[in-house]
Design a protein around this motif. Structure first.
Motif, short mmCIF file in Angstrom:
data_model
loop_
_atom_site.label_atom_id
_atom_site.label_comp_id
_atom_site.label_asym_id
_atom_site.label_seq_id
_atom_site.Cartn_x
_atom_site.Cartn_y
_atom_site.Cartn_z
N PRO A 1 44.71 3.81 45.10
CA PRO A 1 44.04 2.62 44.56
C PRO A 1 43.54 2.79 43.13
CG PRO A 1 42.66 3.69 46.22
CD PRO A 1 43.98 4.40 46.21
N GLU A 2 43.18 3.99 42.75
CA GLU A 2 42.68 4.26 41.40
C GLU A 2 43.70 5.12 40.66
OE1 GLU A 2 39.78 3.09 40.11
OE2 GLU A 2 39.56 1.97 41.98
N PRO A 3 43.79 4.95 39.33
CA PRO A 3 44.72 5.79 38.56
C PRO A 3 44.38 7.28 38.72
CG PRO A 3 43.95 3.96 37.22
CD PRO A 3 43.15 3.93 38.49
N VAL A 4 45.40 8.08 38.96
CA VAL A 4 45.24 9.52 39.17
C VAL A 4 46.21 10.23 38.25
CG1 VAL A 4 45.44 11.39 40.83
CG2 VAL A 4 44.56 9.19 41.58
N LEU A 5 45.73 11.24 37.55
CA LEU A 5 46.61 12.04 36.71
C LEU A 5 47.49 12.92 37.58
CD1 LEU A 5 44.22 13.18 33.84
CD2 LEU A 5 46.11 11.57 33.68
N LYS A 6 48.73 13.00 37.22
CA LYS A 6 49.67 13.86 37.94
C LYS A 6 49.94 15.08 37.07
CE LYS A 6 50.01 11.26 41.42
NZ LYS A 6 49.44 11.67 42.67
N SER A 7 49.98 16.23 37.72
CA SER A 7 50.23 17.48 36.99
C SER A 7 51.09 18.37 37.86
CB SER A 7 48.89 18.15 36.68
OG SER A 7 48.24 18.51 37.89
N ALA A 8 51.30 19.59 37.41
CA ALA A 8 52.11 20.54 38.17
C ALA A 8 51.43 20.91 39.47
CB ALA A 8 52.37 21.79 37.34
N GLU A 9 50.10 20.84 39.52
CA GLU A 9 49.37 21.17 40.74
C GLU A 9 49.41 20.02 41.76
OE1 GLU A 9 47.59 21.55 37.63
OE2 GLU A 9 48.46 23.56 37.55
N LYS A 10 49.39 18.79 41.28
CA LYS A 10 49.42 17.60 42.16
C LYS A 10 50.54 16.67 41.68
CE LYS A 10 45.51 16.49 44.30
NZ LYS A 10 44.46 15.55 44.55
N PRO A 11 51.80 17.01 41.97
CA PRO A 11 52.90 16.21 41.43
C PRO A 11 53.34 15.04 42.32
CG PRO A 11 53.77 18.15 42.47
CD PRO A 11 52.26 18.23 42.58
N PHE A 12 52.81 14.92 43.52
CA PHE A 12 53.37 13.98 44.48
C PHE A 12 52.82 12.57 44.31
CE2 PHE A 12 53.82 18.11 46.54
CZ PHE A 12 55.19 18.12 46.71
N MET A 13 53.73 11.58 44.47
CA MET A 13 53.36 10.17 44.43
C MET A 13 53.81 9.53 45.74
SD MET A 13 54.39 8.93 40.61
CE MET A 13 56.11 9.23 40.84
N ILE A 14 53.06 8.53 46.17
CA ILE A 14 53.43 7.76 47.36
C ILE A 14 54.32 6.61 46.88
CG2 ILE A 14 52.53 6.33 49.23
CD1 ILE A 14 49.99 8.00 49.14
N SER A 15 55.25 6.18 47.73
CA SER A 15 56.14 5.09 47.34
C SER A 15 55.32 3.86 46.99
CB SER A 15 57.11 4.78 48.47
OG SER A 15 56.41 4.29 49.58
N GLY A 16 55.78 3.12 46.01
CA GLY A 16 55.06 1.95 45.56
C GLY A 16 54.05 2.25 44.48
N THR A 17 53.97 3.49 44.02
CA THR A 17 53.02 3.88 42.99
C THR A 17 53.43 3.26 41.65
OG1 THR A 17 52.56 5.96 44.10
CG2 THR A 17 51.99 5.84 41.77
N THR A 18 52.46 2.74 40.92
CA THR A 18 52.71 2.17 39.60
C THR A 18 52.34 3.20 38.54
OG1 THR A 18 52.17 -0.02 40.43
CG2 THR A 18 52.13 0.26 38.06
N VAL A 19 53.24 3.41 37.59
CA VAL A 19 52.98 4.32 36.49
C VAL A 19 52.33 3.51 35.38
CG1 VAL A 19 54.00 5.88 34.80
CG2 VAL A 19 54.91 5.78 37.13
N ASN A 20 51.11 3.91 34.97
CA ASN A 20 50.38 3.18 33.94
C ASN A 20 50.80 3.59 32.54
OD1 ASN A 20 48.87 1.66 35.74
ND2 ASN A 20 47.27 3.20 35.89
N ALA A 21 51.06 4.86 32.32
CA ALA A 21 51.41 5.31 30.98
C ALA A 21 52.20 6.60 31.09
CB ALA A 21 50.14 5.55 30.17
N GLY A 22 52.95 6.89 30.03
CA GLY A 22 53.68 8.13 29.97
C GLY A 22 55.11 7.99 30.44
N LYS A 23 55.77 9.10 30.55
CA LYS A 23 57.14 9.11 31.03
C LYS A 23 57.33 10.34 31.89
CE LYS A 23 59.06 11.44 27.03
NZ LYS A 23 60.10 11.45 26.03
N GLY A 24 58.36 10.31 32.71
CA GLY A 24 58.59 11.43 33.59
C GLY A 24 59.86 11.26 34.37
N THR A 25 60.14 12.25 35.17
CA THR A 25 61.31 12.24 36.04
C THR A 25 60.81 12.37 37.47
OG1 THR A 25 62.59 13.35 34.34
CG2 THR A 25 63.49 13.38 36.56
N MET A 26 61.45 11.63 38.36
CA MET A 26 61.01 11.63 39.75
C MET A 26 62.12 12.22 40.62
SD MET A 26 59.87 8.46 42.15
CE MET A 26 61.51 7.84 42.37
#
Length: 129
Positions: free
Chosen positions: A2-27
């Motif tokens: 529900p709240e924006p969460v920073l993703k990093s090497a320690e916590k890389p997982f996203m749940i389906s339906g997650t919206t990316v607010n900023a940045g770029k990446g590979t999934m």
């Protein structure tokens, strides 16, 4: 989440339906269905799903089986009647028609079974309300 969460090497997982607010990446998809995070949560909340069937589902299953059996009986009766008419009454010697008769019978089955299932649902819903 529900709240924006920073993703990093320690916590890389996203749940389906997650919206990316900023940045770029590979999934990379690592799990789907009951093996994903959302699937594990659903399994924990709803259980395995091997419990008793609801009364509506039970009635629907019985009615769908009945419609399938009636379709098989109708197709068998039609095939028998056509065979008697062609080869018994008219004494036909054209045995190439057997494939046409067989395909007509399969056509009756194909029409009876899928068309009967929505009808079974409507009738089951009407009987339970």
């Amino acid at each position: 989440e529900p709240e924006p969460v920073l993703k990093s090497a320690e916590k890389p997982f996203m749940i389906s339906g997650t919206t990316v607010n900023a940045g770029k990446g590979t999934m990379l998809v690592v799990a789907v269905g009951e093996y994903s995070i959302a699937g594990k949560i659903k399994k924990d909340v709803y259980g395995e799903g091997d419990g008793e069937l609801s009364p509506l589902y039970g009635k629907l299953d019985k009615m769908a089986n009945l419609i399938g059996q009636v379709g098989v009986v109708c197709a068998t009766t039609a095939m028998t009647a056509i065979l008697i008419w062609e080869y018994g009454v008219h004494k036909s010697t054209n045995y190439q028609q057997l494939m046409d008769i067989f395909l007509q019978t399969i056509g009756i089955l194909a029409c009876a079974i899928p068309e009967g299932l929505p009808l079974a649902l409507v009738i089951a819903l009407a009987l339970t309300s």
